[in-house]
Structure formats: C-alpha cells, structure tokens
Design a protein around this motif. Structure first.
Motif, mmCIF file in Angstrom:
data_model
loop_
_atom_site.group_PDB
_atom_site.id
_atom_site.type_symbol
_atom_site.label_atom_id
_atom_site.label_comp_id
_atom_site.label_asym_id
_atom_site.label_seq_id
_atom_site.Cartn_x
_atom_site.Cartn_y
_atom_site.Cartn_z
ATOM 1 N N MET A 1 0.848 -1.183 0.000
ATOM 2 C CA MET A 1 0.000 0.000 0.000
ATOM 3 C C MET A 1 0.884 1.235 0.000
ATOM 4 O O MET A 1 1.612 1.486 0.956
ATOM 5 N N TRP A 2 0.823 1.996 -1.079
ATOM 6 C CA TRP A 2 1.682 3.154 -1.272
ATOM 7 C C TRP A 2 0.906 4.446 -1.044
ATOM 8 O O TRP A 2 -0.078 4.716 -1.719
ATOM 9 N N SER A 3 1.379 5.254 -0.110
ATOM 10 C CA SER A 3 0.760 6.556 0.131
ATOM 11 C C SER A 3 1.826 7.530 0.604
ATOM 12 O O SER A 3 2.967 7.147 0.889
ATOM 13 N N GLY A 4 1.427 8.787 0.703
ATOM 14 C CA GLY A 4 2.225 9.745 1.435
ATOM 15 C C GLY A 4 1.778 9.748 2.885
ATOM 16 O O GLY A 4 0.886 8.995 3.280
ATOM 17 N N PRO A 5 2.386 10.593 3.695
ATOM 18 C CA PRO A 5 1.984 10.693 5.107
ATOM 19 C C PRO A 5 0.613 11.343 5.254
ATOM 20 O O PRO A 5 0.153 12.057 4.367
ATOM 21 N N ARG A 6 -0.035 11.068 6.375
ATOM 22 C CA ARG A 6 -1.337 11.653 6.727
ATOM 23 C C ARG A 6 -2.407 11.309 5.700
ATOM 24 O O ARG A 6 -3.246 12.112 5.351
ATOM 25 N N ASN A 7 -2.379 10.060 5.239
ATOM 26 C CA ASN A 7 -3.288 9.598 4.190
ATOM 27 C C ASN A 7 -4.267 8.533 4.656
ATOM 28 O O ASN A 7 -4.773 7.782 3.827
ATOM 29 N N LEU A 8 -4.490 8.408 5.966
ATOM 30 C CA LEU A 8 -5.289 7.311 6.522
ATOM 31 C C LEU A 8 -4.494 6.008 6.497
ATOM 32 O O LEU A 8 -5.044 4.926 6.676
ATOM 33 N N SER A 9 -3.198 6.111 6.296
ATOM 34 C CA SER A 9 -2.382 4.914 6.090
ATOM 35 C C SER A 9 -2.281 4.043 7.339
ATOM 36 O O SER A 9 -2.283 2.812 7.231
ATOM 37 N N VAL A 72 -1.997 -13.193 4.291
ATOM 38 C CA VAL A 72 -1.874 -11.854 3.718
ATOM 39 C C VAL A 72 -0.727 -11.111 4.404
ATOM 40 O O VAL A 72 -0.554 -11.204 5.620
ATOM 41 N N PHE A 73 0.041 -10.369 3.619
ATOM 42 C CA PHE A 73 1.146 -9.553 4.136
ATOM 43 C C PHE A 73 0.875 -8.117 3.715
ATOM 44 O O PHE A 73 1.039 -7.757 2.554
ATOM 45 N N TYR A 74 0.440 -7.293 4.667
ATOM 46 C CA TYR A 74 0.122 -5.892 4.384
ATOM 47 C C TYR A 74 1.322 -5.029 4.732
ATOM 48 O O TYR A 74 1.725 -4.947 5.886
ATOM 49 N N GLN A 75 1.874 -4.389 3.721
ATOM 50 C CA GLN A 75 3.033 -3.518 3.909
ATOM 51 C C GLN A 75 2.603 -2.072 3.701
ATOM 52 O O GLN A 75 2.167 -1.696 2.620
ATOM 53 N N LYS A 76 2.735 -1.283 4.734
ATOM 54 C CA LYS A 76 2.392 0.144 4.676
ATOM 55 C C LYS A 76 3.637 0.925 4.264
ATOM 56 O O LYS A 76 4.542 1.139 5.060
ATOM 57 N N HIS A 77 3.689 1.338 2.999
ATOM 58 C CA HIS A 77 4.852 2.030 2.462
ATOM 59 C C HIS A 77 4.572 3.511 2.245
ATOM 60 O O HIS A 77 3.500 3.882 1.757
ATOM 61 N N VAL A 97 -0.893 -1.270 -4.413
ATOM 62 C CA VAL A 97 -2.108 -0.469 -4.333
ATOM 63 C C VAL A 97 -1.699 0.946 -3.925
ATOM 64 O O VAL A 97 -0.766 1.130 -3.129
ATOM 65 N N PHE A 98 -2.420 1.950 -4.434
ATOM 66 C CA PHE A 98 -2.081 3.342 -4.179
ATOM 67 C C PHE A 98 -3.218 4.023 -3.426
ATOM 68 O O PHE A 98 -4.347 4.114 -3.915
ATOM 69 N N LEU A 99 -2.896 4.465 -2.215
ATOM 70 C CA LEU A 99 -3.849 5.122 -1.320
ATOM 71 C C LEU A 99 -3.635 6.628 -1.437
ATOM 72 O O LEU A 99 -2.545 7.132 -1.158
#
Length: 234
Positions: A1-9, A72-77, A97-99
């Motif tokens: 899961m690819w996001s920037g900071p403060r994105n509900l990540s 499942v392996f959830y990686q918060k990137h 996936v892009f958040l």
C-alpha cells in the motif's frame, strides 16, 4: 500500500491487522530512507536504531514468505521512502495499491506535526512516479483507492478493495482495539496519537481546509499528481 503521510495509512494498516489472517509491516524502508538521505525527521536516531537500515534486507523480506505464516502480508509504504537509489525489483513480487488523499487535507494535517513542509515531504510526485512504473511493467493500471471514500463508506470501499486484489472481505476490518498495534514503528509516539484513540474509521470528512500562503502554493503543486490518480480510483 503506497501513500504519502497523513493519508489514513495507519488506520488502513490497523484495519488489515484486525483481519486475523494478516501480518502487517509499518513503513519498512523508513530507517533506510533516513540513513541514506541524512534527512532530519522527528525521532530520526531512534528510528534508525530500532529498524533495519539496509534497503536490500528490507526488500528481501517484502518479497515474502509472509512472516508468521499468515495468508496476507500488508506492507504500509511511504512513497517518499522509495528513493531512486533503492532497488525496486522486489515490488514485482507484490500487489501494489495506491492510497490517495486530497493534498489540502494532507498538508493541513502534516504541518501540525512537522514544520517547513515541502513537496518532497508529502509524497505526491513520488506516488505518481511509482504508479507509472508499476503500470509500465505490469501492463495495467494498479488499484487506486481514496481515503475520503473509505471514510465515507468504510465497508463498501474495503469490499471493493478486497475484491480488486483477490482476497476476501471480513467485517473484522472495520474495527480494532484502541491503544495502537504491536507492529507500530518507533515513530508512533510522534505521529499516531489520534489513531491510537480510535477503534475504527472516522466518519466522512467535511469541506476542504482553507490553506494560506506557502501551504496554498504547495497544495496547488501537488494537486495535478493527486488528480491523475484520482481519475482512476475505485
């Protein structure tokens, strides 16, 4: 899961952790990013000391097998952590996936935690570049999901996400215990106070915040990158 900071990540990471069949990993490349760039972030020394600073070691773990033997392996990137100097071939072993979140909301939230916010800090440019890279080698657009939509309809959007990536949805994803998660990174005391108080997704967000001065200009710079991905969201 690819996001920037403060994105509900972080809330999304907690949601997946609550499934019961999922191992989660909080910002695997953060330590390596800080070590390589020399950039000053809150708790920099503690982060480098507590987490793996070698990007090749991190990448090898990201490829699997799943720690703990889960399905499942959830990686918060964070997109800004995946600097060009790091080998990205490991990404081909994962579903990417892009958040996304509107830049006005991201900047208003980020500026409360760290002064002097720049375009590089909030990850929109890097997110669009990574999206294009994944689309190029995979031959199709990766999944995009908007945090505003998740907060407006958590169950509906999580069902769509799970269907898009080929896993089952469970209502366990809608709630988690207050107080944080054992997978939280060393940076959690600085960044995660609000999500530690939560037990589920907050309700729909209100109007966009009004930004002035340099922050308004920063939002204008980031907006085209957000809109590019938003046009393709679930």
């Amino acid at each position: 899961m690819w996001s920037g900071p403060r994105n509900l990540s972080t809330a999304m990471m907690y949601s997946f952790a609550a499934r019961g069949d999922c191992t989660v990993w909080d910002e695997p490349f953060y330590s390596a990013y800080l070590e390589y760039t020399g950039i000053d972030h809150p708790m920099r020394d503690e982060i480098i000391a507590a987490h793996e600073p070698d990007p090749d070691v991190v990448a090898s773990i990201c490829k699997g097998p799943v720690p703990g033997g889960n399905a499942v392996f959830y990686q918060k990137h964070m997109t800004l952590h995946m600097i060009p100097q790091f080998d990205r071939r490991w990404m081909r072993s994962c579903i990417n996936v892009f958040l996304i979140r509107h830049p006005a909301r991201v900047i208003a939230s980020y500026a409360k935690k760290r002064e002097g916010t720049t375009l590089a800090d909030i990850g929109f440019v890097q997110q669009a570049e990574l999206f294009d890279e994944v689309a190029a080698w995979s031959g199709s657009n990766p999944v995009v999901i908007d945090s505003d939509d998740i907060r407006a309809d958590p169950e509906g959007m999580l069902r769509k996400l799970c269907d898009a990536i080929g896993i089952s949805f469970t209502r366990k994803m809608l709630h988690w215990p207050a107080g944080g998660n054992e997978a939280d990174g060393a940076w959690a005391p600085h960044w995660y106070a609000a999500v530690h108080r939560s037990t589920g997704f907050e309700g729909a967000e209100g109007p966009l915040p009004n930004l002035g001065g340099i922050y308004a200009g920063l939002a204008a710079q980031a907006l085209p990158y957000y809109e590019k991905l938003a046009a393709l969201k679930l």
